[in-house]
Write a protein that holds these residues in place. Structure first.
Motif, mmCIF file in Angstrom:
data_model
loop_
_atom_site.group_PDB
_atom_site.id
_atom_site.type_symbol
_atom_site.label_atom_id
_atom_site.label_comp_id
_atom_site.label_asym_id
_atom_site.label_seq_id
_atom_site.Cartn_x
_atom_site.Cartn_y
_atom_site.Cartn_z
ATOM 1 N N PRO A 37 0.800 -1.235 0.000
ATOM 2 C CA PRO A 37 0.000 0.000 0.000
ATOM 3 C C PRO A 37 0.830 1.282 0.000
ATOM 4 O O PRO A 37 0.469 2.250 -0.676
ATOM 5 C CB PRO A 37 -0.846 -0.128 1.267
ATOM 6 C CG PRO A 37 -1.010 -1.603 1.448
ATOM 7 C CD PRO A 37 0.322 -2.182 1.011
ATOM 8 N N HIS A 38 1.953 1.307 0.734
ATOM 9 C CA HIS A 38 2.754 2.539 0.795
ATOM 10 C C HIS A 38 3.354 2.921 -0.560
ATOM 11 O O HIS A 38 3.761 4.054 -0.763
ATOM 12 C CB HIS A 38 3.860 2.426 1.860
ATOM 13 C CG HIS A 38 4.981 1.526 1.474
ATOM 14 N ND1 HIS A 38 4.964 0.169 1.727
ATOM 15 C CD2 HIS A 38 6.146 1.778 0.830
ATOM 16 C CE1 HIS A 38 6.077 -0.374 1.267
ATOM 17 N NE2 HIS A 38 6.811 0.571 0.709
ATOM 18 N N GLU A 39 3.384 1.981 -1.504
ATOM 19 C CA GLU A 39 3.911 2.282 -2.842
ATOM 20 C C GLU A 39 2.889 3.023 -3.711
ATOM 21 O O GLU A 39 3.248 3.538 -4.766
ATOM 22 C CB GLU A 39 4.347 0.989 -3.537
ATOM 23 C CG GLU A 39 5.512 0.311 -2.840
ATOM 24 C CD GLU A 39 5.858 -1.012 -3.469
ATOM 25 O OE1 GLU A 39 6.851 -1.055 -4.220
ATOM 26 O OE2 GLU A 39 5.124 -2.002 -3.215
ATOM 27 N N ALA A 40 1.630 3.045 -3.279
ATOM 28 C CA ALA A 40 0.550 3.729 -3.997
ATOM 29 C C ALA A 40 0.543 3.395 -5.491
ATOM 30 O O ALA A 40 0.594 4.278 -6.343
ATOM 31 C CB ALA A 40 0.647 5.235 -3.785
ATOM 32 N N PRO A 86 -6.717 4.425 -10.364
ATOM 33 C CA PRO A 86 -6.186 4.231 -9.014
ATOM 34 C C PRO A 86 -6.421 2.790 -8.558
ATOM 35 O O PRO A 86 -7.340 2.121 -9.035
ATOM 36 C CB PRO A 86 -7.000 5.207 -8.164
ATOM 37 C CG PRO A 86 -8.296 5.335 -8.907
ATOM 38 C CD PRO A 86 -7.951 5.209 -10.368
ATOM 39 N N LEU A 87 -5.589 2.333 -7.658
ATOM 40 C CA LEU A 87 -5.796 1.050 -6.998
ATOM 41 C C LEU A 87 -6.112 1.357 -5.537
ATOM 42 O O LEU A 87 -5.274 1.892 -4.811
ATOM 43 C CB LEU A 87 -4.560 0.162 -7.114
ATOM 44 C CG LEU A 87 -4.282 -0.362 -8.524
ATOM 45 C CD1 LEU A 87 -2.921 -1.011 -8.604
ATOM 46 C CD2 LEU A 87 -5.358 -1.344 -8.937
ATOM 47 N N ARG A 88 -7.328 1.060 -5.139
ATOM 48 C CA ARG A 88 -7.739 1.300 -3.757
ATOM 49 C C ARG A 88 -7.230 0.172 -2.871
ATOM 50 O O ARG A 88 -7.247 -0.991 -3.268
ATOM 51 C CB ARG A 88 -9.267 1.351 -3.659
ATOM 52 C CG ARG A 88 -9.881 2.539 -4.359
ATOM 53 C CD ARG A 88 -11.401 2.597 -4.204
ATOM 54 N NE ARG A 88 -12.041 1.486 -4.924
ATOM 55 C CZ ARG A 88 -12.653 0.456 -4.350
ATOM 56 N NH1 ARG A 88 -12.728 0.358 -3.049
ATOM 57 N NH2 ARG A 88 -13.216 -0.491 -5.086
ATOM 58 N N VAL A 89 -6.764 0.536 -1.693
ATOM 59 C CA VAL A 89 -6.291 -0.458 -0.735
ATOM 60 C C VAL A 89 -7.487 -1.033 0.014
ATOM 61 O O VAL A 89 -8.344 -0.290 0.499
ATOM 62 C CB VAL A 89 -5.293 0.167 0.262
ATOM 63 C CG1 VAL A 89 -4.839 -0.868 1.290
ATOM 64 C CG2 VAL A 89 -4.100 0.751 -0.466
ATOM 65 N N LEU A 90 -7.539 -2.348 0.086
ATOM 66 C CA LEU A 90 -8.577 -3.059 0.823
ATOM 67 C C LEU A 90 -7.917 -3.854 1.943
ATOM 68 O O LEU A 90 -6.787 -4.314 1.793
ATOM 69 C CB LEU A 90 -9.314 -4.046 -0.090
ATOM 70 C CG LEU A 90 -9.945 -3.503 -1.357
ATOM 71 C CD1 LEU A 90 -10.508 -4.655 -2.175
ATOM 72 C CD2 LEU A 90 -11.032 -2.504 -1.023
ATOM 73 N N GLY A 97 -5.057 -5.851 0.201
ATOM 74 C CA GLY A 97 -5.331 -6.172 -1.189
ATOM 75 C C GLY A 97 -5.647 -4.884 -1.922
ATOM 76 O O GLY A 97 -5.695 -3.811 -1.320
ATOM 77 N N PHE A 98 -5.828 -4.978 -3.205
ATOM 78 C CA PHE A 98 -6.113 -3.810 -4.016
ATOM 79 C C PHE A 98 -7.354 -4.053 -4.865
ATOM 80 O O PHE A 98 -7.642 -5.179 -5.250
ATOM 81 C CB PHE A 98 -4.933 -3.497 -4.952
ATOM 82 C CG PHE A 98 -3.693 -3.064 -4.243
ATOM 83 C CD1 PHE A 98 -3.524 -1.739 -3.853
ATOM 84 C CD2 PHE A 98 -2.696 -3.966 -3.944
ATOM 85 C CE1 PHE A 98 -2.379 -1.326 -3.191
ATOM 86 C CE2 PHE A 98 -1.544 -3.560 -3.287
ATOM 87 C CZ PHE A 98 -1.383 -2.239 -2.909
ATOM 88 N N ALA A 99 -8.062 -2.970 -5.152
ATOM 89 C CA ALA A 99 -9.216 -3.017 -6.052
ATOM 90 C C ALA A 99 -9.035 -1.928 -7.096
ATOM 91 O O ALA A 99 -8.681 -0.791 -6.767
ATOM 92 C CB ALA A 99 -10.512 -2.799 -5.289
ATOM 93 N N LEU A 100 -9.260 -2.269 -8.327
ATOM 94 C CA LEU A 100 -9.135 -1.328 -9.430
ATOM 95 C C LEU A 100 -10.281 -0.339 -9.389
ATOM 96 O O LEU A 100 -11.447 -0.726 -9.344
ATOM 97 C CB LEU A 100 -9.139 -2.090 -10.759
ATOM 98 C CG LEU A 100 -8.812 -1.332 -12.021
ATOM 99 C CD1 LEU A 100 -7.408 -0.743 -11.964
ATOM 100 C CD2 LEU A 100 -8.946 -2.243 -13.231
ATOM 101 N N GLY A 101 -9.946 0.952 -9.385
ATOM 102 C CA GLY A 101 -10.960 1.993 -9.344
ATOM 103 C C GLY A 101 -11.240 2.566 -10.718
ATOM 104 O O GLY A 101 -10.607 2.205 -11.711
#
Length: 108
Positions: A37-40, A86-90, A97-101
């Motif tokens: 997540p910190h890599e955004a 964006p990839l939202r952090v879940l 995990g990530f979700a495609l926005g």
């Protein structure tokens, strides 16, 4: 990217000497496996017609169970980028995990 005209490489691309691309269906799986997540991280939607002649494909493997696209260029030219997603952090069951926005903006 806009200042230099090219998208900077991630560490994995630097090590490989080419850009790793993926089909949309694999973006979240790959982000979950390779980014924190910190890599955004973001997902770039690329004009496929512009990269197709430079793509090489690898079959899925046990460690990477998705079709792998390799862009045989050191960087993606900024003009090849159609949209930035964006990839939202879940956080699920204590795991990230990530979700495609939806696209943050349309390029060009």
């Amino acid at each position: 990217a806009l200042a230099t005209g090219r998208v900077p490489q991630c560490a994995s691309d630097e090590r490989a000497g080419h850009v790793h691309l993926s089909e949309r269906s694999a973006v979240e799986t790959i982000a979950d496996a390779w980014f924190e997540p910190h890599e955004a991280p973001v997902a770039l939607e690329i004009d496929r017609a512009r990269v197709e002649p430079r793509l090489e494909w690898s079959a899925p493997s046990e460690s990477k169970p998705w079709l792998q696209a390799h862009l045989k260029m050191p960087n993606v030219p900024a003009e090849f980028v159609v949209r930035v997603h964006p990839l939202r952090v879940l956080h699920r069951n204590g795991r990230k995990g990530f979700a495609l926005g939806e696209p943050a903006r349309r390029m060009g």
